[in-house]
Enzyme design. Structure first.
Site, PDB file in Angstrom:
ATOM      1  N   GLU A  52      55.555  61.393 -44.021  1.00  0.00           N
ATOM      2  CA  GLU A  52      55.720  60.215 -43.168  1.00  0.00           C
ATOM      3  C   GLU A  52      57.024  60.261 -42.377  1.00  0.00           C
ATOM      4  O   GLU A  52      57.099  59.785 -41.242  1.00  0.00           O
ATOM      5  CB  GLU A  52      55.677  58.937 -44.022  1.00  0.00           C
ATOM      6  CG  GLU A  52      54.343  58.695 -44.735  1.00  0.00           C
ATOM      7  CD  GLU A  52      54.175  59.510 -46.014  1.00  0.00           C
ATOM      8  OE1 GLU A  52      55.157  60.129 -46.476  1.00  0.00           O
ATOM      9  OE2 GLU A  52      53.054  59.529 -46.559  1.00  0.00           O
TER      10      GLU A  52
ATOM     11  N   HIS B  84      47.574  47.959 -45.725  1.00  0.00           N
ATOM     12  CA  HIS B  84      47.684  47.874 -47.186  1.00  0.00           C
ATOM     13  C   HIS B  84      49.008  47.255 -47.622  1.00  0.00           C
ATOM     14  O   HIS B  84      49.650  47.705 -48.569  1.00  0.00           O
ATOM     15  CB  HIS B  84      47.486  49.245 -47.842  1.00  0.00           C
ATOM     16  CG  HIS B  84      46.111  49.818 -47.629  1.00  0.00           C
ATOM     17  ND1 HIS B  84      45.628  50.141 -46.390  1.00  0.00           N
ATOM     18  CD2 HIS B  84      45.125  50.115 -48.495  1.00  0.00           C
ATOM     19  CE1 HIS B  84      44.399  50.622 -46.500  1.00  0.00           C
ATOM     20  NE2 HIS B  84      44.067  50.607 -47.764  1.00  0.00           N
TER      21      HIS B  84
ATOM     22  N   SER C 274      41.718  55.243 -44.055  1.00  0.00           N
ATOM     23  CA  SER C 274      42.200  53.962 -44.580  1.00  0.00           C
ATOM     24  C   SER C 274      42.855  53.109 -43.489  1.00  0.00           C
ATOM     25  O   SER C 274      42.669  51.902 -43.445  1.00  0.00           O
ATOM     26  CB  SER C 274      43.224  54.203 -45.694  1.00  0.00           C
ATOM     27  OG  SER C 274      42.630  54.931 -46.740  1.00  0.00           O
TER      28      SER C 274
END
Lengths: 302, 313
Positions: free
Chosen positions: B56, B107, B35
């Site tokens: 993350e 995104h 992505s």
């Protein structure tokens, strides 16, 4: 300002033991190992610094500083290849303090190694000082990582170890965590990653003093079975008495022989070690001793 | 309107170019490499990409350690996770020690669409801009993305670079030169200035075209460096045109509108309107319909321009 540490530096070099496992060229100024008797003396000295510094400014974290004295002095005076005259030496072994509140202990150690003058210790936590309440990578010579918010040092150390491997550097990465710090989820994210990346140049040490701010770790947030948590995450686990120089050095030596996985040394310690009224007393996690208490503590540490 | 080109692909391919030029460039991802398009880099440099799994916070910490050891790490995931989920890691492990970490997220905003509010980063710029020493850049098309990524690799210090999911129409020519901290004048005009970032630059140009036909000539600025913001360009626009409209795919709080208003209030107050998401979360839906419902279309910008032009009298 005179630099007392030059004197200690030279005595460290003169009295040093040549470590045969380290065939690389010594750099000028590189610290060499102290003898066992010298280690006992330096540990007392570091404890006196810690109590004096925190007492003088009236705030700080004595408990977790005192518990880690032997662990960190073994590293700086017996194990690490480092050079106070060249803190950025690319091949240096790294020591990363993840439990950043133990900053006074690390400042005292760095000053005794010669990274900055011992006299500067009295500026701890004061305005315009290089010695911040928690470690600051930007300000203090020898500090590898900005810390204070818990749980981040093992991730950082994983990055440093990956970089060392990418560049085929000979350095080892040592990172000190608190046991209470292991409540943080990020520690276990990093534990998983370091094992996944097979980082055998990474050694974590947990200062297992059993206490955190709100009380005993088993009452606040149970960590046990602690050793098997680490081993199930893929780490080689060594247990050691965290106040015994010989055991600690054996543990560090053994860690170097472990290949294909990272090593964790669970160092059993006493919070507040060396000062009777601070030992095993959670109240002294983040509380400074009064001037009277400083006096008593310094007598005990003579 | 020009055909859309993927900013994410521009990012992924620029990473490969940088990887060939400099062995110190390394890449981190958190299980989203297809992505974020870091998979291009992974195919060519498998030893220099670290997939950190769905973790993350750990990824940001590892990136910090790599940077402290001389590497130039690019760490990527969705804009909802950096800086949102990792705020304290970005703050203490990256921004405070001023480490050379490049946080590039994709995104962003509501054009992520159907995934809904959990995946719509509309507060990330406010969080990123709150951190002293963190440079914040929002490219407006694929051409600018390439320039920004190259510049970030060549510039010491931490960056937050925000990309979006959909392709964007090209608003720059191939000879475009990106200069950090400098706004780009996209078209000239004297009645008002529209200051836009990211996805809203193309929309601002569309609005300016429509307004011109109605006899209102607008200047359009692409404020791609949100922090440090180009104060001189903002003041110049206020002096020359006397009215300002900001446009961003982000909450009204803490992003471009706040930065512009702060500069104007201190240096040259003029009427200002903010085209941004009001104090609300959005919802699932097709991107174009979301932009309409939440007030981020060319018509919304045109209305805002008419309002400020009227207010300046």
């Amino acid at each position: 300002m005179t630099c007392f540490t030059g004197e200690l530096l030279s005595s460290a070099v003169m009295g040093g033991i040549i470590d045969e496992q380290k065939p690389m060229m010594q750099q000028p100024g590189e610290i060499k190992a102290l003898s066992l008797a010298e280690m006992q003396a330096i540990a007392r000295k570091l404890r006196r610094h810690i109590v004096t510094m925190i007492g003088s400014v009236g705030s700080g974290h004595p408990g977790g500083s005192l518990s880690a004295v032997e662990i960190v002095s073994t590293l700086y005076f017996r194990v690490l290849r480092h050079n106070p005259r060249d803190p950025q030496w690319p091949d240096r072994d790294r020591f990363i303090l993840s439990k950043g509140h133990a900053a006074p202990m690390l400042y005292a150690t760095l000053a005794e190694c010669g990274y900055f003058p011992v006299e500067e210790l009295s500026t701890l936590r004061k305005l315009n000082s290089r010695l911040q309440g928690h470690t600051d990578h930007m300000l203090t010579p020898g500090i590898e990582m900005t810390a204070g918010s818990l749980g981040q040092g093992l991730s950082f150390s994983t990055g440093v170890a990956l970089a060392g491997r990418l560049d085929s550097k000979p350095y080892q990465v040592y990172v000190l965590l608190g046991d209470g710090e292991c409540d943080e989820g990020q520690v276990w994210e990093a534990a998983m990653a370091a094992a996944h990346f097979k980082l055998d140049n990474l050694v974590a040490i947990v200062d297992r003093n059993g206490l955190q701010i709100d009380g005993w770790t088993c009452d606040v947030m149970g960590l046990e079975p602690f050793n098997s948590k680490w081993s199930s995450f893929g780490w080689h686990v060594i247990e050691a008495d965290g106040h015994d120089f010989t055991r600690l050095e054996e543990a560090f030596s053994q860690a170097k022989t472990i290949k294909g996985q990272p090593t964790v040394i669970i160092a059993r310690t006493t919070k507040g070690k060396g000062v009777s009224f601070m030992e095993n007393n959670a109240d002294f996690h983040g509380k400074a001793p009064t001037p009277e208490q400083v006096e008593i503590a310094l007598k005990e540490l003579e | 309107m020009a055909p859309s080109v993927s900013v994410r692909e521009a990012y992924g391919k620029t990473l490969v170019e940088l990887g060939r030029q400099n062995p110190d460039v390394v890449v981190l991802d958190a299980d989203l490499s297809r992505s974020t398009m870091t998979h291009f880099f992974a195919s060519e440099f498998p030893k220099r990409i670290f997939d950190c799994g769905i973790a993350e916070q750990n990824m940001v910490g590892i990136a910090a350690g790599l940077a402290a050891s001389g590497k130039i790490p690019f760490a990527s995931t969705f804009s909802v996770f950096i800086p949102g989920r990792c705020f304290d890691q970005v703050r203490m492990s990256v921004a405070q020690p001023q480490l050379n970490v490049k946080l590039v997220t994709t995104h962003s905003g509501i054009t992520v669409g159907e995934d809904g509010t959990s995946h719509q980063a509309i507060e990330d710029l406010a969080l990123a801009c709150a951190l002293p020493g963190l440079t914040v850049v929002v490219p407006a098309d694929a051409i600018e993305t390439v320039r920004v990524i190259r510049m970030a690799a060549a510039t010491e210090g931490p960056f937050y670079i925000r990309l979006c999911r959909p392709g964007l129409p090209l608003v720059h020519n191939e000879d475009y030169r990106f200069e950090l901290g400098k706004a780009t004048v996209m078209r000239e005009g004297n009645r008002a200035t529209i200051i836009a970032i990211g996805t809203m630059v193309a929309t601002a140009l569309e609005a300016a075209g429509n307004l011109q036909q109605a006899g209102i000539d607008c200047r359009v600025l692409n404020m791609s460096t949100l922090k440090p913001v180009d104060e001189a360009a903002i003041v110049r626009a206020a002096r020359d045109t006397g009215a300002i409209v900001t446009a961003e795919e982000h909450l009204e709080h803490g992003g471009l509108g706040s930065a512009v208003a702060r500069v104007l209030a201190r240096q040259h107050p003029v009427p200002v309107e903010f085209v941004a998401i009001k104090d609300t979360y959005a919802e699932s839906g097709p991107p174009a319909e979301l932009l309409r419902k939440y007030g981020l279309t060319a018509a919304d910008i045109e209305r805002a321009v008419r309002t400020v032009v009227e207010r300046k009298g």
